[in-house]
Scaffold this active site. Structure first.
Site, PDB file in Angstrom:
ATOM      1  N   CYS A   1      27.407  35.465  38.301  1.00 62.94           N
ATOM      2  CA  CYS A   1      28.005  34.211  37.803  1.00 62.94           C
ATOM      3  C   CYS A   1      28.387  33.296  38.957  1.00 62.94           C
ATOM      4  O   CYS A   1      28.205  32.079  38.881  1.00 62.94           O
ATOM      5  CB  CYS A   1      29.227  34.513  36.935  1.00 62.94           C
ATOM      6  SG  CYS A   1      28.796  35.240  35.342  1.00 62.94           S
TER       7      CYS A   1
ATOM      8  N   GLU B   1      31.170  33.401  31.704  1.00 60.70           N
ATOM      9  CA  GLU B   1      31.042  32.238  32.596  1.00 60.70           C
ATOM     10  C   GLU B   1      29.643  31.633  32.494  1.00 60.70           C
ATOM     11  O   GLU B   1      29.483  30.408  32.454  1.00 60.70           O
ATOM     12  CB  GLU B   1      31.326  32.644  34.047  1.00 60.70           C
ATOM     13  CG  GLU B   1      32.740  33.147  34.290  1.00 60.70           C
ATOM     14  CD  GLU B   1      32.882  34.652  34.086  1.00 60.70           C
ATOM     15  OE1 GLU B   1      32.166  35.237  33.245  1.00 60.70           O
ATOM     16  OE2 GLU B   1      33.721  35.243  34.782  1.00 60.70           O
TER      17      GLU B   1
ATOM     18  N   GLU C   1      27.155  41.107  24.718  1.00 62.10           N
ATOM     19  CA  GLU C   1      26.535  42.329  25.217  1.00 62.10           C
ATOM     20  C   GLU C   1      25.308  42.717  24.405  1.00 62.10           C
ATOM     21  O   GLU C   1      25.091  42.242  23.292  1.00 62.10           O
ATOM     22  CB  GLU C   1      27.568  43.464  25.214  1.00 62.10           C
ATOM     23  CG  GLU C   1      28.735  43.161  26.152  1.00 62.10           C
ATOM     24  CD  GLU C   1      29.708  44.303  26.328  1.00 62.10           C
ATOM     25  OE1 GLU C   1      29.694  45.263  25.503  1.00 62.10           O
ATOM     26  OE2 GLU C   1      30.495  44.237  27.296  1.00 62.10           O
TER      27      GLU C   1
HETATM   28  N1  THU Z   1      32.103  40.147  32.227  1.00 61.74           N
HETATM   29  C1  THU Z   1      32.213  38.791  32.031  1.00 61.74           C
HETATM   30  O1  THU Z   1      31.877  38.270  30.963  1.00 61.74           O
HETATM   31  N2  THU Z   1      32.702  38.043  33.038  1.00 61.74           N
HETATM   32  C2  THU Z   1      33.243  38.551  34.188  1.00 61.74           C
HETATM   33  O2  THU Z   1      33.767  37.787  34.988  1.00 61.74           O
HETATM   34  C3  THU Z   1      33.208  39.991  34.436  1.00 61.74           C
HETATM   35  C4  THU Z   1      32.434  40.789  33.469  1.00 61.74           C
HETATM   36  C5  THU Z   1      31.650  40.970  31.097  1.00 61.74           C
HETATM   37  C6  THU Z   1      30.297  41.584  31.217  1.00 61.74           C
HETATM   38  C7  THU Z   1      30.435  42.772  30.276  1.00 61.74           C
HETATM   39  O3  THU Z   1      30.199  42.348  28.943  1.00 61.74           O
HETATM   40  C8  THU Z   1      31.904  43.167  30.385  1.00 61.74           C
HETATM   41  O4  THU Z   1      32.562  42.035  30.924  1.00 61.74           O
HETATM   42  C9  THU Z   1      32.161  44.370  31.265  1.00 61.74           C
HETATM   43  O5  THU Z   1      31.573  44.235  32.499  1.00 61.74           O
END
Ligand code: THU
Length: 141
Positions: A92, A55, A44
């Site tokens: 993704c 992903e 993040e």
């Molecule tokens: N996020 C992912 O890494 N993969 C997913 O399949 C859904 C969302 C992350 C993005 C963000 O850092 C956090 O989860 C909340 O949305």
């Protein structure tokens, strides 16, 4: 099919998540046709928008290391046993569709024992792919 090894790799990836803003930790493990497992976690940003999902982290790691063909993807998160299975976001799904076949298994897991199996095509029906631009999906090498 025993997906426990791939799920274990996704869980390892999740340990490295950098998610101080959402607190939602995600891990991914993408199996290359070369047999290598590429792990990913969400990373993040305090500016929010630049955040990258687990992903896509796994996918860009693989492609940047020279692999372009994939056999399976496992996704885990910190959502907990009572929450829904975590599945890839729309961005993704689009990026996975660039490289992966529609019948590629996608394993949405809460643990090594508790998971649900779907395919990229089920997650992303009628997707916009390279064929729409007259191109083929890339193959390794
Ligand atoms: N996020 C992912 O890494 N993969 C997913 O399949 C859904 C969302 C992350 C993005 C963000 O850092 C956090 O989860 C909340 O949305």
């Amino acid at each position: 099919m025993d997906w426990s090894g791939l799920i274990e790799k996704a869980l390892e990836g999740m340990e490295r998540a950098y998610a101080p803003y959402s607190g939602f930790r995600v891990g991914a493990a993408l199996l290359g046709e070369n047999g290598v497992v590429y792990t990913g976690c969400n990373v993040e940003s305090c500016a929010y928008t630049p955040t990258i999902c687990a992903e896509r982290t796994a996918l860009v790691k693989a492609v940047s290391e020279g692999e372009r063909a994939f056999s399976a993807l496992a996704v885990v998160s910190s959502a907990g046993a009572d929450a829904d299975y975590t599945s890839p976001c729309g961005v993704c799904r689009q990026m996975l569709f660039e490289f992966c076949k529609e019948d590629m298994p996608v394993i949405l897991a809460k643990s090594k024992e508790d998971y649900q199996t779907t395919t990229l095509g089920q997650l992303f029906p009628m997707g916009f792919g390279p064929d729409k631009l007259g191109k083929e999906k890339p193959v390794c090498g």
